[in-house]
Design an enzyme around this catalytic site. Sequence first.
Site, PDB file in Angstrom:
ATOM      1  N   GLY A 363      79.139  29.681 -15.463  1.00 19.94           N
ATOM      2  CA  GLY A 363      78.638  28.728 -16.433  1.00 19.94           C
ATOM      3  C   GLY A 363      79.142  29.033 -17.823  1.00 19.94           C
ATOM      4  O   GLY A 363      79.785  30.057 -18.059  1.00 19.94           O
ATOM      5  N   PRO A 364      78.848  28.159 -18.781  1.00 19.64           N
ATOM      6  CA  PRO A 364      79.313  28.359 -20.160  1.00 19.64           C
ATOM      7  C   PRO A 364      78.686  29.598 -20.786  1.00 19.64           C
ATOM      8  O   PRO A 364      77.676  30.106 -20.295  1.00 19.64           O
ATOM      9  CB  PRO A 364      78.848  27.081 -20.877  1.00 19.64           C
ATOM     10  CG  PRO A 364      78.499  26.113 -19.789  1.00 19.64           C
ATOM     11  CD  PRO A 364      78.077  26.915 -18.609  1.00 19.64           C
ATOM     12  N   PRO A 365      79.267  30.091 -21.879  1.00 19.24           N
ATOM     13  CA  PRO A 365      78.688  31.256 -22.563  1.00 19.24           C
ATOM     14  C   PRO A 365      77.299  30.957 -23.107  1.00 19.24           C
ATOM     15  O   PRO A 365      77.008  29.840 -23.523  1.00 19.24           O
ATOM     16  CB  PRO A 365      79.665  31.519 -23.718  1.00 19.24           C
ATOM     17  CG  PRO A 365      80.926  30.817 -23.332  1.00 19.24           C
ATOM     18  CD  PRO A 365      80.520  29.644 -22.500  1.00 19.24           C
ATOM     19  N   GLY A 366      76.424  31.973 -23.091  1.00 19.43           N
ATOM     20  CA  GLY A 366      75.103  31.837 -23.691  1.00 19.43           C
ATOM     21  C   GLY A 366      74.061  31.186 -22.825  1.00 19.43           C
ATOM     22  O   GLY A 366      72.968  30.879 -23.296  1.00 19.43           O
ATOM     23  N   THR A 367      74.359  30.974 -21.530  1.00 18.49           N
ATOM     24  CA  THR A 367      73.379  30.319 -20.659  1.00 18.49           C
ATOM     25  C   THR A 367      72.505  31.317 -19.901  1.00 18.49           C
ATOM     26  O   THR A 367      71.729  30.929 -19.033  1.00 18.49           O
ATOM     27  CB  THR A 367      74.094  29.392 -19.648  1.00 18.49           C
ATOM     28  OG1 THR A 367      75.161  30.112 -19.024  1.00 18.49           O
ATOM     29  CG2 THR A 367      74.654  28.177 -20.344  1.00 18.49           C
ATOM     30  N   GLY A 368      72.659  32.618 -20.174  1.00 20.97           N
ATOM     31  CA  GLY A 368      71.743  33.610 -19.596  1.00 20.97           C
ATOM     32  C   GLY A 368      72.178  34.204 -18.278  1.00 20.97           C
ATOM     33  O   GLY A 368      71.341  34.684 -17.519  1.00 20.97           O
ATOM     34  N   LYS A 369      73.485  34.207 -17.994  1.00 19.99           N
ATOM     35  CA  LYS A 369      73.942  34.736 -16.706  1.00 19.99           C
ATOM     36  C   LYS A 369      73.677  36.242 -16.582  1.00 19.99           C
ATOM     37  O   LYS A 369      73.202  36.722 -15.554  1.00 19.99           O
ATOM     38  CB  LYS A 369      75.446  34.460 -16.532  1.00 19.99           C
ATOM     39  CG  LYS A 369      75.808  32.997 -16.572  1.00 19.99           C
ATOM     40  CD  LYS A 369      77.283  32.762 -16.334  1.00 19.99           C
ATOM     41  CE  LYS A 369      78.142  33.301 -17.453  1.00 19.99           C
ATOM     42  NZ  LYS A 369      77.910  32.654 -18.756  1.00 19.99           N
ATOM     43  N   THR A 370      73.980  36.985 -17.646  1.00 21.65           N
ATOM     44  CA  THR A 370      73.771  38.440 -17.622  1.00 21.65           C
ATOM     45  C   THR A 370      72.292  38.777 -17.565  1.00 21.65           C
ATOM     46  O   THR A 370      71.877  39.690 -16.825  1.00 21.65           O
ATOM     47  CB  THR A 370      74.410  39.085 -18.866  1.00 21.65           C
ATOM     48  OG1 THR A 370      75.795  38.728 -18.915  1.00 21.65           O
ATOM     49  CG2 THR A 370      74.292  40.587 -18.813  1.00 21.65           C
ATOM     50  N   SER A 686      88.867  12.060 -16.430  1.00 20.18           N
ATOM     51  CA  SER A 686      87.613  11.310 -16.362  1.00 20.18           C
ATOM     52  C   SER A 686      87.575  10.124 -17.323  1.00 20.18           C
ATOM     53  O   SER A 686      86.541   9.495 -17.464  1.00 20.18           O
ATOM     54  CB  SER A 686      86.428  12.254 -16.666  1.00 20.18           C
ATOM     55  OG  SER A 686      86.546  12.769 -17.967  1.00 20.18           O
ATOM     56  N   LYS A 729      77.579  15.288 -19.299  1.00 21.55           N
ATOM     57  CA  LYS A 729      77.988  13.965 -19.775  1.00 21.55           C
ATOM     58  C   LYS A 729      76.786  13.036 -19.949  1.00 21.55           C
ATOM     59  O   LYS A 729      76.705  12.276 -20.926  1.00 21.55           O
ATOM     60  CB  LYS A 729      79.000  13.351 -18.811  1.00 21.55           C
ATOM     61  CG  LYS A 729      80.347  14.078 -18.827  1.00 21.55           C
ATOM     62  CD  LYS A 729      81.312  13.514 -17.801  1.00 21.55           C
ATOM     63  CE  LYS A 729      82.648  14.244 -17.855  1.00 21.55           C
ATOM     64  NZ  LYS A 729      83.599  13.742 -16.858  1.00 21.55           N
TER      65      LYS A 729
END
Length: 784
Positions: A363-370, A686, A729
């Site tokens: 996912g994008p940076p800053g979404t809480g993966k870590t 798209s 989107k």
Amino acid sequence: MSKEVKSLPMVALRGMTVLPEMVTHFDVSRERSIQAIEEAMQEEGQKVFLTAQKDIEDEEPGMEDLQQIGTIASIRQVIKLPRNLLRVLISGEKRAVINTIEFTDPYMRANVTVIDNVNETPELSTDSEANSANLEAMARGLKEIYMEYVMRLPKYPKDMIKQIQEYTKLCQVVDQIAANVPLEQKDLQELLEEPDLLKRYQMLAFKLVNEMQIMDIKEEIQKKVKERVDQNQREYILREQLKQIREELGEDNTISDAEEFEAAAAKLKASKEVKEKLQKEINRFKSSMNSPAENGVIRTYIETMLEMPWDKAVKDHKDIAYAKKVLEEDHYGLEQVKERVLEFLAVRALTRKGESPILCLVGPPGTGKTSIAKSLARALKKPYVRISLGGVRDEAEIRGHRKTYVGAMPGRIAAGLRSAGVKNPLMLLDEIDKVSNDYKGDTFSALLEVLDGEQNYRFRDHYLEVPIDLSEVLFVTTANTLQTIPRPLLDRMEVIEVSSYTENEKMHIAMEHLIPKQLKKHGLKSEQLHISKGAVWKMARNYTKEAGVRQLERKIGDICRKAAREILENKKDTVRVTESSLHKYLGREKYTYQKANLTDEVGIVRGLAWTSVGGDTLQIEVNVMPGKGEMILTGQLGDVMKESARTGITYIRSIGREYDIAEDFFEKHDLHIHIPEGAVPKDGPSAGITMATAMLSAVTGQKVRADIAMTGEITLRGRVLPIGGLKEKLLAAKSAGMKTVLVPEENKEDVEELSLEITKGLEIIPVSHMEEVLRRAFDIDQKE
């Protein structure tokens, strides 16, 4: 060179060269040489010609075996020694070159030509006084070099130093120094063969300086060797003294390092293979006591082996209710991730082991993966190990270095296990998409062995040299994109997409997690600073533009710092931040969303785009003008969007009759397609149906609904192809105030998976062909 020719008895010297002005002695043992000395003693002047042999092993040298230039010397004394030996004292006088050897039996006699010194009183200057000063300076300089040189020689005769210091002429100084310093034979021969005084002076000075440099290097090397030997000797003596002191004090409980290692190895929970390897290294450690360098390497290896958790494991926590509580406490939303974790726990509880999955959070940076991985470790009550792979390009970072290398160490995987202390921790491989390769090996291939369940139960670390069982490690990986991860590696992982947060989710995350965290970080209490929901909502919309919440957390931190200063300076008890007062703390708004147009217009259509920081809307504008049938594309469009535009114009020309477009219209008119914000590059599959709709609207003059947005790719026959990033989107369309969104028919299932929070207030219409798109965009059904 003079023409004085002499016939003299000749002696071939072995390993020795005699110079003019040299007084020395040598022993004679060969019969021919003895006869030559005796003949010279009987002749007038007692002169003998001395030259050096090229090969000292040659017993009967001929003309070609001798140095052609030698020295005419006077015999001063001859002493008979036992075993038919003669010791001859001579004094060198003049250089001479061999013309011929007259005979060799019973002794050698040579016909030689005397060589006069060239430049014995050289003219260095036209001024006689300056010339004299130059010669004296050269003589003094050479004597200074000589003094510096002989001071380094042990037991050099002082009377010789005094004698040479008395000479003033350059020719005397050069000859006397050359004759009385211990140079090698080849150097003496070179000086003998040089008749020019100035060249001989330069040659001698160079050789003396060179010899001193060699002495300095030799002395430095000897000093370093002595220091090292002294240090080793000192350590050995101190160890022996310490051992003796302990024995005298009766400290019998003190055992050696080797015994400590053996005791630790006996208690170690490990396989037979590991214990055998460990015992072998302990035996090597015992035998390397006298080699500190090797001993240190083996000691480090044994300590590493003993610290590894070979068969030490932590018991799994199987309380699903507790795990669910932890995950809900730490994260808002992320339902798919939470469900997958709870499913894993349920299987683990039933099977008592279960196969550890390899989760890949994308996912994008800053979404809480870590932070998800950290919460998962807390839910399972497992040790948590984070390994950052960003920029790792050396295979040895994963597999470790061979222990034969200087500074060798285990790889990051083995080091992570050692720090965890158990063989089944949760190991986070962060930023796996940013691994790179170079000439040192393929890092992705090394990771393949780590993450493959069929291989990782016997993972080999190059440093440890014994297999490590990684099958019980719970691996979690994170990535921003899957594009850079090789397919074989991606195939081993279970991909879970962590998509962008909605504004409502950002508001909940901020209120429940970010604000309390920042208050604690800045030393504030909840009653000292109050941030309203409206302020958080406005921060998320107008002060940040991101998929995650990292920038939002920074903005909250900014407010906390300003509030802390305000509390201290103005003695306030509470600071309240509302939507209306937000600009006081964060300044003017950074971002604004382009709202839907108020009126329907010709040639303007709103498209939807996915970016790395979430979704966005693109207003595509098309103008028609008289021309030659050219198509102009502006707005930093990528190759894919350019192809979509060409495909769209081809489709429009194919249906021109249905819309009463003249057959020669496209030959007499130019189309200009523009997407605003031209400085921002745009690309992606798209925008096909959006550009086709805008072009047809501009050509036919029909207005497009202002409250409609669309996304999808187009084919030559007008089919609408599916797209990605639908959630982002739709969020962008909602923020822009759109009421209707056209999406490809094949994305219908993606729409059903979205939460009501995203779809509420939007009329989402699936379309499969351009006819449906045009009918909705031009609102043809309503007009009819």
